[in-house]
Scaffold this active site. Structure first.
Site, mmCIF file in Angstrom:
data_model
loop_
_atom_site.group_PDB
_atom_site.id
_atom_site.type_symbol
_atom_site.label_atom_id
_atom_site.label_comp_id
_atom_site.label_asym_id
_atom_site.label_seq_id
_atom_site.Cartn_x
_atom_site.Cartn_y
_atom_site.Cartn_z
ATOM 1 N N GLU A 24 -2.189 -4.027 -0.837
ATOM 2 C CA GLU A 24 -3.523 -4.342 -1.393
ATOM 3 C C GLU A 24 -4.553 -3.275 -1.032
ATOM 4 O OE1 GLU A 24 -4.913 -8.343 -1.412
ATOM 5 O OE2 GLU A 24 -2.891 -9.140 -1.643
HETATM 6 C C1 LIG Z 1 6.177 -5.820 0.535
HETATM 7 C C2 LIG Z 1 5.247 -5.325 -0.521
HETATM 8 C C3 LIG Z 1 4.658 -6.224 -1.391
HETATM 9 C C4 LIG Z 1 3.816 -5.767 -2.421
HETATM 10 N N1 LIG Z 1 3.296 -6.671 -3.322
HETATM 11 C C5 LIG Z 1 2.606 -6.194 -4.407
HETATM 12 C C6 LIG Z 1 2.188 -7.087 -5.457
HETATM 13 O O1 LIG Z 1 2.387 -8.299 -5.385
HETATM 14 N N2 LIG Z 1 1.563 -6.554 -6.536
HETATM 15 C C7 LIG Z 1 1.317 -5.219 -6.673
HETATM 16 O O2 LIG Z 1 0.758 -4.793 -7.685
HETATM 17 N N3 LIG Z 1 1.692 -4.352 -5.677
HETATM 18 C C8 LIG Z 1 2.326 -4.808 -4.572
HETATM 19 N N4 LIG Z 1 2.732 -3.935 -3.574
HETATM 20 C C9 LIG Z 1 2.410 -2.526 -3.700
HETATM 21 C C10 LIG Z 1 1.356 -2.048 -2.710
HETATM 22 O O3 LIG Z 1 0.099 -2.514 -3.092
HETATM 23 C C11 LIG Z 1 1.464 -0.516 -2.660
HETATM 24 O O4 LIG Z 1 2.622 -0.240 -1.904
HETATM 25 C C12 LIG Z 1 0.253 0.131 -2.070
HETATM 26 O O5 LIG Z 1 -0.829 0.035 -2.958
HETATM 27 C C13 LIG Z 1 0.491 1.611 -1.747
HETATM 28 O O6 LIG Z 1 1.063 2.290 -2.820
HETATM 29 P P1 LIG Z 1 2.371 3.183 -2.572
HETATM 30 O O7 LIG Z 1 3.355 2.352 -1.834
HETATM 31 O O8 LIG Z 1 2.787 3.757 -3.866
HETATM 32 O O9 LIG Z 1 1.924 4.324 -1.580
HETATM 33 P P2 LIG Z 1 1.241 5.734 -1.965
HETATM 34 O O10 LIG Z 1 0.160 5.541 -2.941
HETATM 35 O O11 LIG Z 1 2.313 6.709 -2.275
HETATM 36 O O12 LIG Z 1 0.579 6.116 -0.566
HETATM 37 C C14 LIG Z 1 1.354 6.409 0.603
HETATM 38 C C15 LIG Z 1 0.407 6.676 1.756
HETATM 39 O O13 LIG Z 1 -0.354 7.844 1.468
HETATM 40 C C16 LIG Z 1 -1.646 7.728 2.004
HETATM 41 N N5 LIG Z 1 -2.617 7.912 0.921
HETATM 42 C C17 LIG Z 1 -2.476 7.636 -0.388
HETATM 43 N N6 LIG Z 1 -3.586 7.958 -1.073
HETATM 44 C C18 LIG Z 1 -4.460 8.439 -0.173
HETATM 45 C C19 LIG Z 1 -5.800 8.930 -0.232
HETATM 46 N N7 LIG Z 1 -6.503 8.930 -1.373
HETATM 47 N N8 LIG Z 1 -6.382 9.335 0.909
HETATM 48 C C20 LIG Z 1 -5.722 9.310 2.083
HETATM 49 N N9 LIG Z 1 -4.480 8.853 2.202
HETATM 50 C C21 LIG Z 1 -3.845 8.414 1.102
HETATM 51 C C22 LIG Z 1 -1.744 6.347 2.650
HETATM 52 O O14 LIG Z 1 -1.483 6.463 4.033
HETATM 53 C C23 LIG Z 1 -0.610 5.583 1.995
HETATM 54 O O15 LIG Z 1 -0.103 4.554 2.830
HETATM 55 C C24 LIG Z 1 3.543 -4.384 -2.536
HETATM 56 C C25 LIG Z 1 4.124 -3.481 -1.632
HETATM 57 C C26 LIG Z 1 4.973 -3.930 -0.650
HETATM 58 C C27 LIG Z 1 5.603 -2.929 0.272
#
Ligand SMILES: Cc1cc2nc3c(=O)[nH]c(=O)nc-3n(C[C@H](O)[C@H](O)[C@H](O)COP(=O)(O)OP(=O)(O)OC[C@H]3O[C@@H](n4cnc5c(N)ncnc54)[C@H](O)[C@@H]3O)c2cc1C
Length: 594
Positions: free
Chosen positions: A413
């Protein structure tokens, strides 16, 4: 304008359209950035109405009894499944439609009351609280907020009772933190009766058990070659809905079903659009505001469990002929957990009350709550883990599970880094716009007139900084804390202004500066919530003939530690290793430095 500048301008324009629509009352956090203490939003400490409190007490009683008898968090973790009997039980108690209006089969609870329910579940089992959040806080939220009467009538009764389950599907491979980059396409049919959806979603909680999913997809903007995100209600029985992976095996909150699915030429009737077409991102951000509020409640519950586990162990385990609770380094951890749990509850309550009281824009407060509570909970778990020593490491105790479960909180989130930057940038926009106006005016060709205007604008802007805001506490014992808070808000405002004047537009990319500003304002918000709660508890105690409150020491400690942190963050704005940090990272990443 070069390509990078053009891209930046486009991003700024998109963010402006998305986040700053129309005039709004000054919220609490935005006020802090301007050196104001908008006390009406945070003092006196909010209370649930007497009528709803009675209903809440009854519901909590039933919920506790049900959870005591039927919820086995260790088994849910082991089997990576929440039994249907638990889901049905939660539905019977009303948990799955807690804030839905009664006319649609819900309980009609306020956010504050709902947070108490989530705190209770979060105390016991993170899988179950995340499941409830995915269904209720975000899964059916767009329907609750943006659905038409017909849509609500059609969908909500079964979703509120738990007969059907909901999910919220935003994330895709290319749209993680960058939520605006949704690639799933929704093409209108020729006769305009439906949309044809194509694309994949991943990491979606409840995807495989949901009967109704709120899905974000990209639709053409009529009359242009642009596209924008729109929210759709999709059901898995629609032809072309394909579940690619129902339960992605994972580290924590293992009871939740986190899935990947594809939509291949799925026909979705236009009646299933939620909110205005093309405004899906606004819908998603608003939905996540609610998710982040109940996140705060769940973390509060888990922090209270940490405290309980710490007390139990420190009071019974003996080493060196003493129980562990006699050692100052153990006491320090317990005191910090108690102080943080107190603050997390206060912050959750006040944030939820902002929603209940109809503040139009609470996105800064919900973002701060999410970052603050998830980071604090991680610290709490680490501390109680340490107190339990080797025993914490074994699977017959709850702590290793709690640690695995809690790790997602800082990512889901809205990753905390993204929200931290967001808090600083959105908060600084107000003063930043004023400085920009001053600067632009000074650069006007008719310089004399420009200077006069700039002088007036500058006086207005800086005028806000010369006054230390008044913090209206009732208890004389808290006047000292209130004065300290007022002075820190004043210092914060000066620091923000100085950063804006020093760095100007490049501050948009300076995340190390943003982080200190965001951390400072988060602690100012947390300290405000604690002071407000503490004041209310003291007043209540005094009305009942007591001179103190049970959690007085925890509140005192939190305020002291919070103020110290704010001073530290502000000092770091001028005394830091940022250049060296970035030079090191750039050299390792093979990037050119400054
Ligand atoms: C168990 C689980 C349940 C989930 N449930 C849902 C759901 O119900 N619905 C839904 O839509 N999504 C869901 N998600 C998705 C979740 O919201 C995303 O994993 C989250 O938004 C991060 O996106 P990403 O994993 O692609 O990480 P990325 O966007 O690839 O980011 C990886 C890391 O990079 C860093 N980063 C990224 N951008 C920036 C920035 N601008 N500045 C500085 N640092 C940055 C942060 O440290 C981040 O943790 C779920 C994820 C998990 C693991």
């Amino acid at each position: 304008m070069n390509k990078l500048d053009a891209q930046r301008q486009k991003e700024i324009q998109q963010a402006e359209e998305l986040l700053f629509a129309g005039p709004q009352a000054l919220g609490f956090a935005k006020g802090l950035f301007q050196g104001h203490f908008v006390s009406d939003w945070v003092m006196p400490y909010p209370r649930i109405s007497a009528e709803q409190q009675g209903e809440l007490d009854g519901t909590l009683k039933g919920l506790r009894q049900f959870l005591d008898e039927s919820l086995d968090p260790a088994e849910i973790d082991r089997s990576a499944d929440i039994p249907r009997s638990v889901i049905d039980g939660l539905g019977r108690i009303g948990v799955l439609g807690m804030t839905a209006p009664k006319e649609y089969g819900g309980h009609g609870f306020s956010q504050m009351a709902n947070c108490k329910i989530l705190e209770e579940i979060g105390r016991r089992c993170a899988s179950t609280s995340v499941f409830v959040n995915a269904h209720h806080s975000i899964g059916i939220r767009a329907l609750l907020l943006f659905g038409t009467h017909e849509q609500k009538q059609r969908w909500l009764p079964k979703l509120s009772s738990g007969e059907q389950l909901g999910a919220f599907a935003l994330t895709e491979k290319e749209a993680g933190s960058d939520a605006a980059n949704v690639q799933m396409q929704a093409r209108p049919s020729e006769d305009g009766s439906h949309f044809i959806l194509n694309g994949e979603k991943r990491y979606i909680t409840n995807a495989a058990i949901a009967d109704v999913l709120t899905v974000m997809a990209r639709t053409p903007v009529p009359g242009s070659d642009k596209t924008a995100v729109t929210a759709f209600l999709v059901t898995p029985d629609m032809p072309g809905f394909e579940m690619i992976e129902a339960r992605m095996p994972k580290m924590g909150i293992r009871g939740t079903a986190t899935g990947r699915f594809a939509l291949r030429d799925v026909k979705v009737p236009k009646e299933n659009i939620l909110g205005p077409p093309g405004k899906g991102l606004k819908v998603a951000l608003t939905v996540l505001d609610f998710g982040r509020t109940t996140f705060g409640a769940c973390c509060t519950g888990a922090a209270k469990t940490c405290l309980q586990l710490a007390i139990e162990h420190a009071s019974t385990r003996k080493q060196f002929n003493k129980t562990l609770g006699n050692f100052h380094l153990v006491q320090k951890k317990i005191a910090r957990i108690a102080a943080d749990a107190y603050a997390m509850e206060a912050m959750t309550t006040i944030t939820a009350s902002l929603i209940d009281r109809g503040l139009e824009d609470y996105m800064l407060e919900t973002a701060m709550l999410k970052v603050f509570t998830t980071e604090r909970l991680w610290e709490c778990i680490n501390d109680v883990f340490q107190i339990h020593g080797g025993s914490a490491y074994f699977v017959d105790r709850p702590l290793e599970r709690m640690m695995r479960d809690a790790r997602i909180n800082q990512i889901g989130e809205g990753a905390n880094e993204v929200l931290t930057s967001f808090v600083a940038l959105v908060g600084m926009r107000g003063p930043g716009m004023e400085f920009k106006e001053i600067y632009d005016t000074m650069m006007k060709p008719t310089r004399k007139q420009g200077f006069a205007k700039a002088w007036a604008a500058g006086k207005h802007r800086l005028g806000a900084t010369v006054r230390v805001p008044e913090i209206p506490v009732h208890s004389p014992e808290l006047r000292g804390f209130a004065n300290q808070l007022g002075r820190l808000i004043w210092r914060f405002n000066i620091a923000v202004n100085r950063a804006l004047i020093t760095y100007r537009e490049p501050i948009l990319d300076m995340q190390l500066v943003q982080e200190r500003i965001a951390n400072a304002v988060m602690d100012l918000f947390a300290a405000t919530c604690v002071l407000s709660r503490y004041d209310a508890e003291l007043q209540f105690a005094q009305r009942n003939g007591n001179s103190s409150t049970p959690e007085r020491f925890a509140a005192d400690l939190f305020l002291r530690q919070s103020f110290r942190r704010v001073r530290h963050f502000l000092a770091g704005l001028t005394d830091n290793d940022d250049k060296s940090v970035l030079a090191t990272a750039n050299s390792i990443l093979g990037k050119p430095g400054d």
